[in-house]
Design an enzyme around this catalytic site. Sequence first.
Site, mmCIF file in Angstrom:
data_model
loop_
_atom_site.group_PDB
_atom_site.id
_atom_site.type_symbol
_atom_site.label_atom_id
_atom_site.label_comp_id
_atom_site.label_asym_id
_atom_site.label_seq_id
_atom_site.Cartn_x
_atom_site.Cartn_y
_atom_site.Cartn_z
ATOM 1 N N GLN A 11 40.877 51.123 36.356
ATOM 2 C CA GLN A 11 39.819 51.050 35.716
ATOM 3 C C GLN A 11 38.970 49.893 36.436
ATOM 4 O OE1 GLN A 11 40.852 51.187 31.328
ATOM 5 N NE2 GLN A 11 38.323 50.941 31.105
ATOM 6 N N SER A 91 47.652 49.406 37.268
ATOM 7 C CA SER A 91 47.417 49.537 35.854
ATOM 8 C C SER A 91 47.399 51.035 35.625
ATOM 9 C CB SER A 91 46.342 48.878 35.481
ATOM 10 O OG SER A 91 46.015 48.915 34.105
ATOM 11 N N LEU A 92 46.254 51.584 35.193
ATOM 12 C CA LEU A 92 46.203 53.144 34.994
ATOM 13 C C LEU A 92 46.601 53.846 36.148
ATOM 14 C CD1 LEU A 92 44.557 55.538 33.548
ATOM 15 C CD2 LEU A 92 42.783 54.819 34.808
ATOM 16 N N ARG A 116 46.116 56.452 25.287
ATOM 17 C CA ARG A 116 46.446 55.049 25.982
ATOM 18 C C ARG A 116 45.059 54.305 25.602
ATOM 19 N NH1 ARG A 116 45.904 52.223 30.912
ATOM 20 N NH2 ARG A 116 47.349 50.822 31.359
ATOM 21 N N HIS A 203 47.008 44.144 29.100
ATOM 22 C CA HIS A 203 48.280 43.735 29.772
ATOM 23 C C HIS A 203 48.461 42.220 28.866
ATOM 24 C CE1 HIS A 203 48.144 46.904 32.538
ATOM 25 N NE2 HIS A 203 46.989 46.581 32.860
ATOM 26 N N GLN A 252 54.233 47.947 30.684
ATOM 27 C CA GLN A 252 52.979 47.884 31.544
ATOM 28 C C GLN A 252 51.835 47.525 30.419
ATOM 29 O OE1 GLN A 252 50.158 50.258 32.262
ATOM 30 N NE2 GLN A 252 50.470 50.400 34.510
#
Length: 315
Positions: A11, A91-92, A116, A203, A252
């Site tokens: 993102q 991340s993503l 998610r 996170h 994560q």
Amino acid sequence: MTNIAFLFPGQGSQSLNMMSGFSHLPVIRQTFDEASEALKQDLWALMQGEDSTELNETINTQPLMLAAGIATWRACQALNAPTPAALAGHSLGEYTALVAAESLAFSDAIQLVRLRAQLMQNAVPQGKGSMAAILGLDDEKVAQICQQTEHQLAGQVVEAVNFNSPGQIVIAGHTQAVMHACELAKTAGAKRALPLPVSVPSHCRLMQPAAEQLAQKLADIRIATPNIRVLHNYDVSSHQDADAIRQALVRQLYSPVRWTETISQLVTEGISEFFECGPGKVLTGLTKRIDKTAKCTALISEETITDWLNQQPSA
């Protein structure tokens, strides 16, 4: 074995018309059609036009960025790019890497990242959580500032969550605590402390309820052994076992993205060229700041891919 790695952005790299550089490759639109069918929503239409409001909503951004990353990956395959030695995603982007490695089915991953995003958004009420980028302080100092803030503001959470490159760290938590930590960072000599335009404090441990719900869904998702090694954000390690991969994806969500360590580890292993596979150039910039010897190219169009391949020595 090649000495290249592909990196998949998360993102923040999204933009309107972000796939316009691939207008001649059918696989791009086919990938988006496949994603749209899985979600019963026209993802391609979300990218077009002049209004980025829907594009920037977390529940749309996450599947859009996954589709864009896989479309770019498939474009590379269609143009006969070499298979990388390793994959990593920010991340993503870790989900995108697992799809590229044929560990996760694309349609499963698209639905998974939509869930998610919903779980992350629901974990903290709107306006109660935020993130900020701290520039110009080392990792340890930022961590100390977060601990100091939590001590001063009882019951508030703020943590260092993205170790993006030396001197660029993102913090996340309750909005009041994030703002307080930004002021402490400025006092400590930070060059800048910038609130980020996001509503979800990703996170940090505020995401643990979301992670627990995600774990329930992941238990029902088929995960295969990756056919290309994927380094995970949570532990900067690769995993072959399905349950270990599930655990890495769950952890994560409420653990830091250790991006600086990820790139450094790949360089140590002999990776000398990195390719950012998806819209934007965020990871390309971070990679060059992490290791000045590393060469990184953003594959943002068909032309950038063909230029790269044309530079390869003939067999």
